[in-house]
Design an enzyme around this catalytic site. Structure first.
Site, mmCIF file in Angstrom:
data_model
loop_
_atom_site.group_PDB
_atom_site.id
_atom_site.type_symbol
_atom_site.label_atom_id
_atom_site.label_comp_id
_atom_site.label_asym_id
_atom_site.label_seq_id
_atom_site.Cartn_x
_atom_site.Cartn_y
_atom_site.Cartn_z
ATOM 1 N N THR A 105 0.751 -1.378 0.168
ATOM 2 C CA THR A 105 -0.013 0.210 -0.025
ATOM 3 C C THR A 105 0.976 1.213 -0.117
ATOM 4 O O THR A 105 1.229 1.908 -0.968
ATOM 5 C CB THR A 105 -0.876 -0.004 1.313
ATOM 6 O OG1 THR A 105 -0.232 -0.072 2.495
ATOM 7 C CG2 THR A 105 -1.945 -0.931 0.966
ATOM 8 N N LYS A 126 3.933 -6.683 3.899
ATOM 9 C CA LYS A 126 3.680 -5.593 3.454
ATOM 10 C C LYS A 126 3.376 -4.625 4.912
ATOM 11 O O LYS A 126 2.649 -5.255 5.862
ATOM 12 C CB LYS A 126 2.675 -5.323 2.524
ATOM 13 C CG LYS A 126 1.346 -5.776 3.167
ATOM 14 C CD LYS A 126 0.041 -4.817 2.663
ATOM 15 C CE LYS A 126 0.360 -3.556 3.605
ATOM 16 N NZ LYS A 126 -1.128 -2.831 3.833
ATOM 17 N N THR A 137 -2.534 -1.830 7.996
ATOM 18 C CA THR A 137 -2.379 -3.189 7.884
ATOM 19 C C THR A 137 -0.974 -3.776 7.805
ATOM 20 O O THR A 137 -0.131 -3.270 6.801
ATOM 21 C CB THR A 137 -3.185 -3.874 6.861
ATOM 22 O OG1 THR A 137 -4.533 -3.347 7.286
ATOM 23 C CG2 THR A 137 -3.243 -5.248 6.857
ATOM 24 N N GLU A 161 8.297 5.013 6.978
ATOM 25 C CA GLU A 161 8.154 6.261 5.913
ATOM 26 C C GLU A 161 9.251 7.200 6.379
ATOM 27 O O GLU A 161 9.165 7.900 7.399
ATOM 28 C CB GLU A 161 6.809 6.790 5.793
ATOM 29 C CG GLU A 161 6.802 7.767 4.554
ATOM 30 C CD GLU A 161 5.335 8.146 4.530
ATOM 31 O OE1 GLU A 161 4.768 8.791 5.135
ATOM 32 O OE2 GLU A 161 4.498 7.352 3.666
ATOM 33 N N ASN A 197 11.581 19.128 17.442
ATOM 34 C CA ASN A 197 11.578 18.386 18.754
ATOM 35 C C ASN A 197 13.066 17.774 18.906
ATOM 36 O O ASN A 197 13.485 17.397 19.878
ATOM 37 C CB ASN A 197 10.555 17.228 18.782
ATOM 38 C CG ASN A 197 9.167 17.943 18.309
ATOM 39 O OD1 ASN A 197 8.852 18.823 18.540
ATOM 40 N ND2 ASN A 197 8.632 17.095 17.376
ATOM 41 N N SER A 256 19.131 20.598 23.548
ATOM 42 C CA SER A 256 20.081 21.673 23.491
ATOM 43 C C SER A 256 19.392 23.065 23.554
ATOM 44 O O SER A 256 18.568 23.254 23.718
ATOM 45 C CB SER A 256 20.848 21.517 22.065
ATOM 46 O OG SER A 256 20.013 21.442 20.978
#
Lengths: 408, 408
Positions: B152, B178, B189, B276, B403, B408
Site C-alpha cells: 500500500t 507489507k 495493516t 516512512e 523536537n 540543547s
C-alpha cells in the site's frame, strides 16, 4: 486618573502574589516563577504516576503529607532535576532553605517544581541568584509573568480565572498551566497551579483536585504516559472568609468542587489547543458504554491514534481509522456490529457508520464539517448508558500531509 | 544459452507459484496478488487481535479451523473489506468461488486477504476481472510481482528467502510482507506470507508461527495496536519429502521452528526499516528484568515513544526520554534507582545513566555512536535475568526537527 489593572490567572484570587523572571537556566527566556501567599494557603497536589519521579516531586509529595498550609511555590524551567539522585534531593532542600530565608518564612512552608532536561544537576549558582532576584518582584499582578516563566516549548502562556458563588459571596479561582503529556511529542511535563480565595481543608481540596484531574488532564493525555515531573497544585488562601469547608456535607463544597473541575477543564483544553502546530481541537465523545472504564479507554485510544489525528488534519472523513482505534482499545464490553460513528462541528453533523457498517454519506457535507476548528467525533457503543469525553488535537506537520490523504 | 532465473521470496520454495497484477482497485499500481500451490500446502495463520475484524480475516480464521490444506491465497490491496457487514462476507464467499472455478480447485482450498480503505464495499466487478486476469500469470518466478502487488504505502517491496537443513536435505523458506502496525502513522495493516517446502502438520506449523510472530512482528509493533486486517500465513508444500513433522519430538521440528523464527525476524526488520522516511533502525534491548513481561513492556514503551524516536533522529543522547518511557511502562518490578542505560552502534558504546543517575559522558562519542544507521538502546534493569529486544525506527520528518533538538 485611575488605571484599572486586571489581575490575571494565578493572582486573580485574593491573598496571592506572583513573579516570573529570567534567572539563567535558559539562555534568554523567563525561567523562574514564584507563587507567594503572605498569610499562607491550604495546598493540595496531584503528581505523576511515572515510577521515575523527579526530586522536587518526591519532596512535594512528602511535604503535602506532613503539612497542609504553605506560603510559597517556586518553579524553574530549563532543568527537571530528575534522575539526579542524592545530589538532586540535596539541591531541592537547599533551594527550599534559600527561598525560606529570602522570604523570611519557614522551610516547611515552601514547595518547589522543576521542568526541563532530565539527568542534569541543577545549577545552584543560578538558583541562588534567581531566588534573590525573584523575591522583590512579587506582586499581586504577577500572574502573567509567572505564566510565561513556567513555559518550555509552549507557544503561548496559558492562564484562566473566573468567579463563582460561595456562601453568598463572590469567590475567585484562577490558574496557569504549561506543557502536556502525550499530546505533543516534544513536551514532557505538564505543570499546573490553581489558586482560590475560599477557606477549605486540605482533605477536601485534595479530593476535588484528584477527581477533577482525572476527568480533565487525564482525559487530555493518557494515563501512565506521564513525565517524571507532572504536578498540579491547588492553593486556597481563605481570604473569602467563608465558613471552613471541611467535608462534602459543608455548604459551598459542591460549588468549589464545580469550580475546580471547571478550571481544570479549561486549563486542560488550553493545553490541547497549544499542541505544536495544531490546527484543530478534537473532542472524542464515547457514549452508550456499559462501563465508564470502557468509554474512557475507547476515547483515549481514538484520541491518541496518529491515524485519526492525521485524518482530522487532512479533513478526511476516514471513520475506518476511528473504528479501528476503538477496536484495539482495552475494553470489557465491545460489539463491532452495533457501533455508530458520526462527526460534528459548528457546520453540522454527519453519520458515517451505523451498526458497524459504513453508510453512504455526503462527502461535501463531511468536508464542510471537518473544516471547522473544533470537531467532535461521536461514538455510540449501544451497550449501556456510560459516556466520556477525551480531548486531542490534530497532527498538522508537513510529514503528516503524506498520511492525511491516504484514503483518497 | 541457459538463463538462470533466481526465484524470489514467496516462490523460492518448491511447489509454489505466484502472480501480481493491476486489477483496478488502485488507479495504476499492482493491486492483486495470488499464491498458488498446485499440489496443495499445509497452511497456518495468525490474525489481528483487534475486536473489529475484516470479512476476509473472519473467513480465513474459520477456514483454518476446518481444514489444514489449501491451494490458493488471493490478496488485494486498495480495499480492506472491513466494516462491510453481510455484504462483505458475501463478497468474500463469491471471491472464493470465483477463484476456485478459475483454478479448477475446491472453494475450501482458497484463502483471501484484503488491505486498504475500511468501510467500503468491494468492487466485485474489478474482483471478477482481476481473478480472470491473474490466473494465467501464475508462475514459479512470480514472487517479486506478488510482493509488489500487496504493497500500500510501502516504499519498497519486502521479500526474503533462504535455505536450511532438514533430515539431511536442503529445505527452503521464503516470504513477503507489507505494511506495519504501530510504527508508521500512515500504515494500517501488516500482511505476511511465508512458504516452505517441508512436510509438516498444521498444528506444528501453527505453534511455530504463533511463537515466531510473538517474538518478531509483535516486537516491531505494539500488542493490541492492530488493524482490522493484520494476517500472517505460513504454507508448507511438503515437496522436500521429509518424514512428516507432526510434533516437537519429531526430527526437523527444531530446524523448521528456527527457520520460521528467522524469516519472521527478517521480515519484521524489513517492515521497521521501511518506516516512512526512517533514517535509522533502532533496537531496544532490555536486560536484567525479573520477568519477560516486564522486559517486553519496557522495550515497547521505549520503542514507541515519540520523544525517544525524535531524539534518535536528532542524534541527541537524550537518555532522560528513555528512562521516562521505561518509567511509565506497565511493569511488575521496577526500581528507578538501579537502572543503567547505554547507547551503542558500530561506532562504539557509551554509558549514559548508571544506577538511575546521569553520568558525565563524552558528547562527541555519543554523537558519533548515534550517527550510525543502526542503533541499540541498552537498558539493564538489574532485577533479574530476563531480556527482550524490540525494534523501531526514528521519526525523521521535518516536523520532528523542531523536537529533535529540545535538549540543547
Amino acid at each position: 486618573m485611575i488605571k484599572k489593572v486586571q489581575k490575571s490567572g494565578v493572582t486573580a484570587a485574593a491573598g496571592v502574589q506572583a513573579a516570573g523572571i529570567h534567572a539563567g537556566f535558559k539562555k534568554r527566556k523567563k525561567d523562574m516563577a514564584l507563587l507567594y501567599f503572605p498569610d499562607g494557603a491550604t495546598v493540595a497536589g496531584v503528581f505523576t504516576k511515572n515510577k521515575v519521579k523527579a526530586a522536587p516531586v518526591q519532596y512535594d509529595q512528602q511535604a503535602l503529607q506532613q503539612h497542609d498550609r504553605f506560603k510559597a511555590i517556586l518553579v524553574n524551567s530549563g532543568n527537571a532535576n530528575a534522575c539526579t539522585g542524592k545530589q538532586g534531593k540535596a539541591d531541592v532542600e537547599e533551594t527550599v532553605k534559600l527561598l525560606a530565608a529570602e522570604l523570611n518564612i519557614q522551610p516547611e512552608e515552601v514547595l518547589v517544581s522543576s521542568t526541563g532536561v532530565i539527568g542534569m544537576f541543577m545549577n545552584m549558582e543560578t538558583m541562588r541568584k534567581g531566588v534573590k532576584a525573584i523575591a522583590p518582584e512579587l506582586s499581586e499582578f504577577g500572574g502573567a509573568a509567572a505564566s510565561k516563566a513556567i513555559m518550555t516549548t509552549d507557544t503561548v502562556p496559558k492562564e484562566v480565572s473566573f468567579t463563582f458563588e460561595v456562601d453568598g459571596k463572590t469567590a475567585t479561582i484562577g490558574g496557569m498551566v504549561k506543557g502536556s503529556g502525550m499530546i505533543h511529542p516534544n513536551l514532557g511535563t505538564m505543570l499546573g497551579y490553581i489558586t482560590t480565595d475560599v477557606a477549605i481543608s486540605q482533605t477536601a481540596l485534595h479530593a476535588m483536585l484528584l477527581k477533577a484531574a482525572d476527568a480533565t488532564f487525564n482525559h487530555a493525555t493518557v494515563d501512565g504516559d506521564t513525565s517524571t515531573n507532572d504536578s498540579v497544585f491547588v492553593a486556597a488562601t481563605g481570604k473569602l472568609a467563608n465558613p471552613l469547608i471541611a467535608s462534602a456535607e459543608d455548604a459551598g463544597y459542591a460549588e468549589v468542587e464545580a469550580a475546580v473541575l471547571s478550571i481544570c477543564s479549561q486549563l486542560a483544553q488550553l493545553l490541547v489547543k497549544d499542541g505544536e502546530g495544531a490546527t484543530k481541537f478534537v473532542e472524542v465523545i464515547v457514549s452508550g458504554a456499559k462501563t465508564m472504564a470502557d468509554a474512557v479507554s475507547i476515547g483515549k485510544s481514538v484520541a491518541t491514534s496518529s491515524l485519526v489525528k492525521t485524518a482530522m488534519f487532512g479533513e478526511d472523513a476516514n471513520w475506518g481509522r476511528v473504528i479501528t482505534a476503538a477496536g484495539y482499545a482495552d475494553t470489557e464490553y465491545f460489539d463491532a456490529d452495533v457501533i455508530d460513528i458520526a462527526f460534528s462541528s459548528k457546520n453540522g453533523e454527519i453519520q458515517l457508520c451505523e451498526a458497524g457498517m459504513g453508510v453512504v454519506f455526503d462527502e461535501e457535507l463531511a468536508k464542510k464539517i471537518l473544516e471547522a476548528d473544533e470537531i467532535n467525533i461521536l461514538i455510540d457503543l449501544h451497550l449501556g448508558t456510560e459516556a466520556a469525553s477525551t480531548w486531542t488535537c490534530d497532527f498538522s506537520y508537513d510529514y503528516v500531509k503524506i498520511n492525511a490523504d491516504y484514503r483518497s
